[in-house]
Design an enzyme around this catalytic site. Structure first.
Site, mmCIF file in Angstrom:
data_model
loop_
_atom_site.group_PDB
_atom_site.id
_atom_site.type_symbol
_atom_site.label_atom_id
_atom_site.label_comp_id
_atom_site.label_asym_id
_atom_site.label_seq_id
_atom_site.Cartn_x
_atom_site.Cartn_y
_atom_site.Cartn_z
ATOM 1 C CD GLU A 50 7.411 -10.693 -3.577
ATOM 2 O OE1 GLU A 50 8.455 -10.000 -3.883
ATOM 3 O OE2 GLU A 50 6.672 -10.370 -3.164
ATOM 4 N N GLY A 56 12.415 -7.847 -5.715
ATOM 5 C CA GLY A 56 12.759 -6.171 -4.708
ATOM 6 C C GLY A 56 14.474 -5.992 -4.596
ATOM 7 C CB ALA A 67 9.223 -8.264 4.004
HETATM 8 C C1 5RP Z 1 7.785 -6.509 -3.755
HETATM 9 C C2 5RP Z 1 7.178 -7.801 -2.265
HETATM 10 C C3 5RP Z 1 9.530 -6.570 -2.023
HETATM 11 O O1 5RP Z 1 10.083 -7.733 -1.307
HETATM 12 C C4 5RP Z 1 8.777 -5.949 -1.203
HETATM 13 O O2 5RP Z 1 8.537 -4.871 -1.183
HETATM 14 C C5 5RP Z 1 10.307 -5.750 0.065
HETATM 15 O O3 5RP Z 1 11.566 -4.779 -1.038
HETATM 16 P P1 5RP Z 1 12.530 -3.715 -1.150
HETATM 17 O O4 5RP Z 1 13.830 -5.127 -0.353
HETATM 18 O O5 5RP Z 1 13.059 -3.449 -2.002
HETATM 19 O O6 5RP Z 1 12.113 -3.179 0.063
HETATM 20 O O7 5RP Z 1 7.275 -7.951 -1.875
HETATM 21 O O8 5RP Z 1 6.275 -7.102 -4.185
#
Ligand code: 5RP
Length: 236
Positions: free
Chosen positions: A110, A33, A90
């Site tokens: 993850e 992410g 998250a």
């Molecule tokens: C990927 C995830 C990511 O960690 C979550 O969506 C957060 O992403 P971002 O930091 O881009 O907001 O769970 O599956």
């Protein structure tokens, strides 16, 4: 524009803070992410400029590519007997440090990596904090393509509102790094995330869901009030 800049600043800052926690010789779970990306870049800088020796365990193709581009040595779970620290983002964080993850469709790997880490550090900006999981995000459920239809029916019977995730710059369903599909499920209220996590994973055909209950040890929250200094708050 201003909003994006703020989010970028907060992500950068929490990423740097998390990367500081990694010590020489560590085996590091590398989450997926946009908030983890600056942490991976900073770890790469420390490897190149400070001689930090670490092994990265990526949770997705994205994390593996970022790690390689940053000069971080990567291995698979088969090659290591422990993970010292995992850093991951998250989508939602509740007051008990329970999470919804999986906007990037990487939650299955993850969860394996994060749950195995001695220290699981979550990096978020303050927009991710919620009182109850499910306030903003649906719960992503990774499903065998063969089982999408019956799983949808079971999710509806549980009171959920399921939707098959489709690609943004690809026609048709999103296919995960494991070759599966994602069903995003909205629930009217998630009173007991632990029970829901178990119930979802008990549906035949479900591979893993994005509720991470009781796994996070520390949440680093990037925050910046109007006109105030940017700070990182720790939820332990
Ligand atoms: C990927 C995830 C990511 O960690 C979550 O969506 C957060 O992403 P971002 O930091 O881009 O907001 O769970 O599956």
């Amino acid at each position: 524009m201003e909003r994006t800049d703020r989010a970028e600043r907060l992500k950068e800052r929490v990423g740097l803070e998390a990367a500081k926690m990694v010590t020489d010789g560590a085996i590091v779970g590398l989450g997926t992410g946009s908030t983890v990306a600056p942490a991976i870049a900073e770890l790469g800088r420390r490897v190149r400029e400070e001689g930090l020796e670490i092994i990265g365990i990526p949770t997705s193709y994205q994390a593996a590519m970022l790690a390689r581009a940053s000069g971080i040595t990567t291995r698979t779970l088969d090659d290591v007997s422990r993970i010292d620290i995992a850093i991951d983002g998250a989508d939602e964080v509740d007051p008990d440090k329970n999470l919804i993850k999986g906007r990037g469709a990487a939650h299955t790997r993850e969860k394996v990596v994060d749950s195995w880490a001695e220290l699981f550090v979550v990096v978020v900006d303050d927009s991710k904090l919620v009182r109850h999981l499910g306030e903003k995000f649906p719960v992503p459920v990774e499903v065998l393509p063969f089982a999408v239809h019956p799983v949808m029916k079971k999710l509806q019977a549980m009171g959920g509102d399921p939707e098959l995730r489709v690609g943004v710059r690809k026609d048709g369903p999103v296919i995960t790094d494991q070759g599966n599909m994602i069903i995003d499920v909205r629930f009217p209220e998630i009173k007991d995330p632990k029970a829901l996590e178990a119930r979802l994973n008990n549906i035949p055909g479900v591979v893993e869901n994005g509720l991470f209950v009781g796994l996070a040890h520390l949440v680093l929250v990037g925050t910046e009030e109007e006109g105030e200094k940017l700070t990182v708050r720790r939820i332990e």
